[in-house]
Every structure is written in C-alpha cells, then in structure tokens.
Design a protein around this motif. Structure first.
Motif, PDB file in Angstrom:
ATOM      1  N   SER A  60       0.847  -1.189   0.000  1.00  8.19           N
ATOM      2  CA  SER A  60       0.000   0.000   0.000  1.00  8.19           C
ATOM      3  C   SER A  60       0.885   1.241   0.000  1.00  8.19           C
ATOM      4  O   SER A  60       1.962   1.266   0.609  1.00  8.19           O
ATOM      5  CB  SER A  60      -0.921   0.008   1.219  1.00  8.19           C
ATOM      6  OG  SER A  60      -0.214   0.422   2.358  1.00  8.19           O
TER       7      SER A  60
ATOM      8  N   GLN B 109       0.256   3.997   1.413  1.00  7.40           N
ATOM      9  CA  GLN B 109       0.281   4.405   2.807  1.00  7.40           C
ATOM     10  C   GLN B 109       1.440   3.732   3.556  1.00  7.40           C
ATOM     11  O   GLN B 109       2.232   4.384   4.207  1.00  7.40           O
ATOM     12  CB  GLN B 109      -1.017   3.922   3.458  1.00  7.40           C
ATOM     13  CG  GLN B 109      -1.856   4.964   4.116  1.00  7.40           C
ATOM     14  CD  GLN B 109      -3.282   4.431   4.286  1.00  7.40           C
ATOM     15  OE1 GLN B 109      -3.991   4.228   3.301  1.00  7.40           O
ATOM     16  NE2 GLN B 109      -3.674   4.193   5.513  1.00  7.40           N
TER      17      GLN B 109
ATOM     18  N   LEU C  18       4.863   5.566   5.051  1.00  9.74           N
ATOM     19  CA  LEU C  18       5.088   5.588   6.494  1.00  9.74           C
ATOM     20  C   LEU C  18       6.323   4.787   6.905  1.00  9.74           C
ATOM     21  O   LEU C  18       6.801   4.916   8.026  1.00  9.74           O
ATOM     22  CB  LEU C  18       3.850   5.052   7.228  1.00  9.74           C
ATOM     23  CG  LEU C  18       2.552   5.838   7.016  1.00  9.74           C
ATOM     24  CD1 LEU C  18       1.393   5.166   7.733  1.00  9.74           C
ATOM     25  CD2 LEU C  18       2.703   7.281   7.510  1.00  9.74           C
TER      26      LEU C  18
ATOM     27  N   ARG D 202      -2.053  11.393   7.661  1.00  3.70           N
ATOM     28  CA  ARG D 202      -1.394  10.244   8.304  1.00  3.70           C
ATOM     29  C   ARG D 202      -2.093   9.879   9.606  1.00  3.70           C
ATOM     30  O   ARG D 202      -2.298   8.711   9.897  1.00  3.70           O
ATOM     31  CB  ARG D 202       0.056  10.574   8.587  1.00  3.70           C
ATOM     32  CG  ARG D 202       0.924  10.117   7.460  1.00  3.70           C
ATOM     33  CD  ARG D 202       2.390  10.325   7.695  1.00  3.70           C
ATOM     34  NE  ARG D 202       2.990  10.471   6.377  1.00  3.70           N
ATOM     35  CZ  ARG D 202       4.093  11.124   6.113  1.00  3.70           C
ATOM     36  NH1 ARG D 202       4.771  11.699   7.074  1.00  3.70           N
ATOM     37  NH2 ARG D 202       4.545  11.193   4.888  1.00  3.70           N
TER      38      ARG D 202
ATOM     39  N   ALA E  27      -5.493   8.366   8.747  1.00  4.49           N
ATOM     40  CA  ALA E  27      -5.433   7.112   7.993  1.00  4.49           C
ATOM     41  C   ALA E  27      -5.410   5.904   8.917  1.00  4.49           C
ATOM     42  O   ALA E  27      -5.875   4.826   8.560  1.00  4.49           O
ATOM     43  CB  ALA E  27      -4.213   7.100   7.070  1.00  4.49           C
TER      44      ALA E  27
ATOM     45  N   GLU F 230      -9.535   2.237   4.137  1.00  9.62           N
ATOM     46  CA  GLU F 230      -8.982   2.675   2.861  1.00  9.62           C
ATOM     47  C   GLU F 230      -9.691   3.965   2.554  1.00  9.62           C
ATOM     48  O   GLU F 230     -10.910   4.023   2.588  1.00  9.62           O
ATOM     49  CB  GLU F 230      -9.268   1.650   1.775  1.00  9.62           C
ATOM     50  CG  GLU F 230      -8.524   0.356   1.992  1.00  9.62           C
ATOM     51  CD  GLU F 230      -8.653  -0.579   0.801  1.00  9.62           C
ATOM     52  OE1 GLU F 230      -7.784  -0.547  -0.085  1.00  9.62           O
ATOM     53  OE2 GLU F 230      -9.644  -1.317   0.754  1.00  9.62           O
TER      54      GLU F 230
ATOM     55  N   LEU G 143      -3.594  12.075  -3.031  1.00 10.67           N
ATOM     56  CA  LEU G 143      -2.445  11.799  -2.178  1.00 10.67           C
ATOM     57  C   LEU G 143      -1.172  11.996  -2.984  1.00 10.67           C
ATOM     58  O   LEU G 143      -0.212  12.625  -2.524  1.00 10.67           O
ATOM     59  CB  LEU G 143      -2.537  10.363  -1.649  1.00 10.67           C
ATOM     60  CG  LEU G 143      -1.481   9.959  -0.623  1.00 10.67           C
ATOM     61  CD1 LEU G 143      -1.521  10.862   0.589  1.00 10.67           C
ATOM     62  CD2 LEU G 143      -1.672   8.522  -0.190  1.00 10.67           C
TER      63      LEU G 143
END
Lengths: 448, 448
Positions: free
Chosen positions: A186, A188, A192, B160, B163, B168, B187
């Motif tokens: 992902s 994300q 991160l 962040r 999330a 999702e 994003l």
C-alpha cells in the motif's frame, strides 16, 4: 460547490453552438466538460454532428469521451469515419484497453490501417488476442509494479516515475525479476515506512488474483466479493500481465444484467438498447419463430381434445386461466432460481434442494388458486365435477411450473450452459402444454 | 502466489473442526480466513453452529465477517442471539455504516439494548435516521478530510493521523471551517507538492457529489458514470457528512438487479433468494392472485364468444398460439424498454420515440408470424378465410404487444412509478385479452 447544469442543459448548449457554427466556442466548451458528460452529449447527437464534434475537439478530451461512450452502437465505427491521422492521434491518447476495445470493433482492414498508424501497436495487438469477455479482454496493461528486490524508498521513487503514466493506480503490485506477482503493497505503508526497509517486508498477499482467461463475470464476482479496487491478472506462469479495476467491473455487471434480463425475455443479448428497428427485428424474430414452434406443440394438445371442447365449451374459457397461472408461477420460480445461481457460489448439490422448495411452493400456491378456480367453476358450470377438474388441473400445473422453473436453469447450469437462456419461453411452453393436457385430459375422463 | 483452497474446501474444514470440538484450532483457522470467505462459511452453517462460531471468534474477524454476510436473512437477527457484552464488542469493531445496517434490522427493544452497550452510539444513531436506500443509508461517516486552510505538508500530517482510523480512504476531501466541501485532493499530488504550498492550490472540483437523500440507485449511476472510487455525500447546507465507496455501489447494483429481475417476473423484491418456502409463498401468492383476476378478464372474452367456438372448435386451437406469441413479443419489448430506462438518462420525450419503434417492430414481426400462422390455418381448416382471421389476429396482437411493452413502463416512469413493476403479468394480460378478442371477434364477423 455550485450546482452543475443538468445533462439536458449541457446537450442543448452544444447543439446550439453546433448550429451557430461558432467552432471556437464549441471547442472550448466541449473540452471543458467531464469526459463522461461529453460522451453523453456525443451519444445524443446525430451521426454527422458527432463526427464533426469529434474532428473539432482536442485529441485528449475527444479520446477520453470516446472511451466513455457506452450506449452507442460501435464507437469503433465512429472512429473509422475520421481522418487516418486523426484516428492515430486519438488512439494514441487512449488507455491500451480502451484502444483495444475500439479497434476490436473495426473491420479487419480498418484494424490493420489504424494499428499501422499507432505509435506502439504491440501492446494493443496483444490485448486484441484475448477474448473480449475474459479478464484479458477487460484488463489494462497500465499499472504500477515495483521489483521485490527494492527498498521502500527506492520503490517509492519508482512509483513516482510510473505514476506520471498511469491515471489512477490504486494498487501497487510487487513482482520478482521474472515478472511473477509476489504480492501487493500500500502507498500508505510505503510512505510511512523506514525508506531502507526491504519492500518484501511490506508486501501482503492480495485476497485474490485472477487468471487471464477467466470469464469477466467471474472476475466481477471475485472483485466484488473481496471489495477490491483493482485485481491483478496473471498468465498461466503466474506473471502479472495486467489489472482489472472496479469501474471495468461495474461496466461488466451492468452489461451482464442487461444480458440476463434480455435473455430472460428471449431477446438476443446482442440487441443494443438503442439499436434500430432492423436490429430489433433481427434479434427477436428468431426467438419468436422458435416460440411459434413451441406454441404449436401446446396447441396440438388442444387439437387432440377438440371433441371434448365441442361438448363443453366452458373448457375453452378455463384454458387461458390454467395455462396463464402456470406460466406466471413458472416465471417466478425461474427468476428466483436464475438470480440465485448468478449471485451465489453454491454447489450443484446445494442448488438441487431448490427444486424441492419450488415443488412445495407450487403445491401450496396451486392449492389456494385451484380452490378459488374450482369455486368459480362450480358456480359457472353448475357441476361440482367441473370444479374438481379445474382444481386438479390448476394444482398440478402449478407444481409442474415450480418444478420446471427451478429444474431447467439448474440443469443447464450443471451441464455448463448459461441458465439465463432458460428463458421464460421454454418454461411457459412447458406449463401451457401441461396445463392444457391436465385440464382437457381430466375433463375427458371425469366429465364426458 | 499459491493456489487458494476452494470455498467448498474451506467450508468443510470448518465443519470438521466444529464437529471434532477442537475450539482452539477452529478459532485460529477461522480467524486466518479473509472476512469474505469467513462470511461465506457462516452463511452455509446451521443456525446453531453459526452462533457458536461467532461466539468463539476474536471480535475483529467476527465483526468483519458479519459485515460481509449478504446472502443470509438478517445478520442483525443473528447478532441479537449473542451475549449482550459480545454484541457491544462486535458492534464497536464494525464500521459505522455496517453497524447501522445491522442494528437497523433489529427489533426496537433490541436496538435500544445494543445501542446502550456501544461505546459511541451517536454516530450510529445518526446513520439510522437516513432511509436505508438513500445515499445517507449506504454511506459511511469514516473518511479522510482536511481543512482548506492547511498547507500541503500540514495536510499530509493530518492525513497520516486519520489514515490509522480509516481502512482505505481513496479520496481526500477538503472542507472549509464550516464543514462545507471545497473539493478533493490526491495523495499523489500532496506527496509530490512543495510542503509549504497552500492546499487550496491543489484542490480539484470532484466530477460529482451527491445529496444525502438521493436514492441509492441514482448514487450508483453517478459513481459508475464518472468511474469514481468514492463520492462525497453532502447535507442540504453543502456540508460533507459522509462518503459512498465503489464497493457499496457494487452491492447496490447487484441488489437492484435482483429486484428488477424478480419484479419483472412478479416476485416481491423482499423475497430472499435463499428464503424459506413460507417466505416464497408469502411473496408470490399475492401476485398470482392479482394475476388470477387479470386472467379471468382475458377468459371473460372467451366466455363471450362461446357460441363462435362451438361452431368452429379450431379457434380454441389457435387461441393459445395467438395469445402466447403476443405475450412473448410484449415481454421482449418490455425487457428492452425497462432496461433502457434503467441505464440511460434520456428525457421522457426521447423515450416516447421508443413506442414508435416498438410499434414498427410489432408490425414487421407480426406480419411474418401472421403469414406463417395463416398458411398453417388454411392447410388445417381448408378455408382461406380462416387463414385471413389468423393473419389479422396475429398481426394485430403483435402490434398491440409492442405498444404495451413500451408504453406501460414509459408511462409508469413518467408518473414516477418504478417501471419494473410493469411486470410481464400486466403486459401478457393485455396481449391475452387483445389476442382473444381479435381472433374470436374477427372469426365471428368473417367466418360465421
């Protein structure tokens, strides 16, 4: 957020501009529309205006709109009417799957001509090889994939480079050096993560992938089952060859629904909803001719019992009631069963239990309707035995209807035929035939 | 990527573990399944085993699976059978829209009890206020939104944090201090941007948003039209109150398809595909009773012409053919028209042209079938005039069929009634009635 103009307002604005001949304003206005709205406008124009507007527009908006046109017969044929240089320009702007769909509709010589003028025809040609209603036929090759040997940081850099080419990527596929899918990551998670972490530590197994030859309906079922935005398509060696996204699947579900409802009503699935009268005749007449044949079979039963009818004309009055009720009950059972097969992944064994349930439903509904019919029959004919005949014929026919409505589609499914072709024609023929036979046969035995 | 076990293998593994009573293994195995697969297993278990497995599982997998159960009648009722503490635990794990769906199915007293045990009932209660088949009814309040007053860098930090709470998020909504939607940001765009740039420079107008009271079918049409992964839901003041995602829309499309096909065949849309015999009788018998009434109307025509039939019994043989062909042609026209209405956003005026087309199709198909029928009639009866009667009756009935199949649904649509309730029952009654009247009436005039 301001109120948007309605689809109809947009259409009439374009028509007004087309009529006034102010091409500059038209070009600017049309290019400012969302591709889906522009497609809607194009769908509602006359053929000649359509070609004119498509020739006028910048290549980007024109090709985006072409890709969004769904309701028109063969947007590919529309494409073929444009100048060769223009065609090449439009096709180059299209995503590979949309280009392949359009080119797939062209006549072979037009296909060759268009492909010759495209910058990179190989990708489109490859897509053209997959049957249109399979995963390969609806997938796009444009996706974001990173090597499983990268770190999170390097993967992110690679994704940034690829993202410029791919509209919306949703899923990041991770592949090994042979192109085999190792999993998904992902954005994300990558953003991160510590940039030095190997991507293999961030990879997850996707809930599902599909083989390139899988039927599009099955692909839709899997994507919908796992709520996936996009799903990887693998070749027989496990290599990632493309992805199918949720919007393709929504299109598939809508197309399959139309197909199912049309088939259910004995209309060939090729009939375009907005097709011409000629297409409609061509798609429906063959089914009506088959139906004529089956109707003759039911009428033959009546023919055999002419003597009985002559002696008791009231039977001719009861005939359409018994047959019609059976036909409708059979259609009910058919609709529930066809839909149950379409939506579930039950085994054939589980499905067979449906036949038992439908027989039972037929027994109950048939008894209720039969008793009402019998009462009316007794009052009308003044003969209790006439009521008995109506009761037994109605009851029997409703049981037959439940059986036929469930049995025929499940049987077809179990031998690999689409159960939706068990269209109501066959079930109603069956119930007409049995209804007439029960009513007239019983009357001959009991009443004469 | 290894081959996954089939759904059936998974189900039998669970059943084996349930039987052997090895709860530890069962718990571990079931928790390792994808929620959709676990839901499938639960759907195929007996009621008691279902409750046992749900009680046994960790709260996370159990509630995820509950949310994915679609084929079972009322997963809410299943929930109500669990211990109160367990219910609270499961509901807290659910997304707010799934929780509201489940709780919405409970009896009022159970609702109050469950809501009382939930950590933060306000959000769920608000969702419960929206009618279930509207944007508000299918939306989730869980989304990622950032203030329009932030910079790109500050927005990324805010995203962040959010999330972590949202599974999702797909779309990043940008709202002003009053909660009104200002637009959406990607994003990708935020990550690539200079962190000090104000987010207002990166905001785009979304292709569409929907009001909270919009019908779910219309929401689906818009999301599908613009190929959106998720769409913002606004209250009457323009404030962002939730989002609807593509997977909700796929569920809506599937449910509406089932509803359309069932209605088309005169089955109440409430009938569960896997419902009991009792439910099936309750959903279908009322329609059959209506049908009995309409069939009696058609039979009344035959009753009026008993004298004619007595003199020429061959008419009773022709009756089912003329009526049946009309019924099927009418069903064809109905299916194409209903589907056209469902998929397009044509104006009523444009739709009326469909009636003209269907009349024309009826004229052509009716002539072909009428000529064949007439030929057979002449051969069978030995009277040219009998052939003429069959020709005219068949021809006329096919034209009537085309008219009824197109007119009835378009008329219903124009007065705001779902055209799918123009189920085949009404069209076939109409064609039965006209078919009998044409055949027997013409015969009385021409042949006697």
């Amino acid at each position: 957020m301001s109120e948007r103009p309605s689809a109809e307002e947009t259409r009439s604005t374009v028509v007004r501009m087309l009529t006034s001949g102010d091409d500059e304003s038209l070009r600017a206005y049309a290019a400012s529309l969302h591709p889906s709205d522009l497609a809607d406008v194009l769908e509602h124009l006359e053929e000649s205006d359509r070609v004119r507007l498509l020739s006028l527009l910048p290549a980007g908006p024109a090709s985006d709109a072409l890709a969004e046109m769904e309701d028109v017969e063969q947007p590919g044929a529309l494409l073929a009417q444009l100048e060769p240089a223009r065609i090449a320009e439009l096709v180059s702007e299209l995503a590979d799957d949309d280009a392949a769909d359009l080119i797939g509709e062209l006549e072979p010589e037009d296909q060759a001509r268009v492909l010759a003028s495209v910058h990179d025809p190989v990708e489109i040609e490859e897509l053209l090889h997959y049957p249109p209603e399979t995963a390969g036929g609806i997938m796009t090759r444009e996706l974001v994939a990173v090597s499983s040997e990268l770190t999170a940081g390097a993967a992110l850099a690679s994704i940034r480079r690829q993202a410029a080419q791919v509209d919306e990527f949703f899923t990041i596929f991770v592949v090994d050096p042979d192109g085999r899918l190792r999993g998904v990551a992902s954005l994300q998670g990558l953003v991160l993560s510590d940039p030095d972490r190997p991507i293999t530590e961030l990879v997850e197994e996707p809930p599902a992938v599909v083989p390139v030859h899988m039927d599009q309906e099955e692909v839709g079922r899997i994507l919908s089952r796992y709520n996936l935005v996009s799903i990887g398509v693998l070749d027989p060696l496990g290599r990632l060859v493309g992805r199918v996204t949720f919007d393709d699947v929504i299109d598939v579900i809508e197309a399959e629904t139309t197909e199912d409802i049309l088939r259910f009503a004995s209309v060939s699935e090729e009939e375009e909803l907005r097709g011409s009268t000629r297409d409609a005749v061509r798609s429906r007449l063959p089914w009506l001719l088959i139906n004529l044949l089956t109707a003759v079979m039911a009428a033959a039963v009546v023919y055999l019992f002419q003597g009985t009818i002559r002696q008791l004309v009231l039977l001719a009055v009861a005939m359409p009631i018994i047959a019609g009720m059976g036909g409708n009950a059979g259609t009910q059972a058919l609709a529930v069963t066809v839909r149950r097969i379409a939506l579930s992944d039950e085994t054939t064994r589980e499905l067979w239990s449906v036949v038992g349930k439908e027989l039972l439903v037929g027994l109950i509904n048939g008894l209720v309707l039969g008793l009402i019919g019998a009462l009316a029959g007794v009052l009308l004919a003044g003969r209790p035995l006439f009521g008995l005949v109506v009761l037994l014929a109605m009851w029997g026919n409703l049981v037959v209807a439940g059986f036929a409505g469930a049995f025929i589609p499940i049987f077809l499914e179990s031998v690999g035929v689409d159960p939706a072709v068990a269209s109501s024609i066959f079930v109603t023929t069956f119930t007409d035939l049995c209804g007439f036979f029960l009513l007239l046969g019983l009357a001959t035995v009991v009443l004469l």
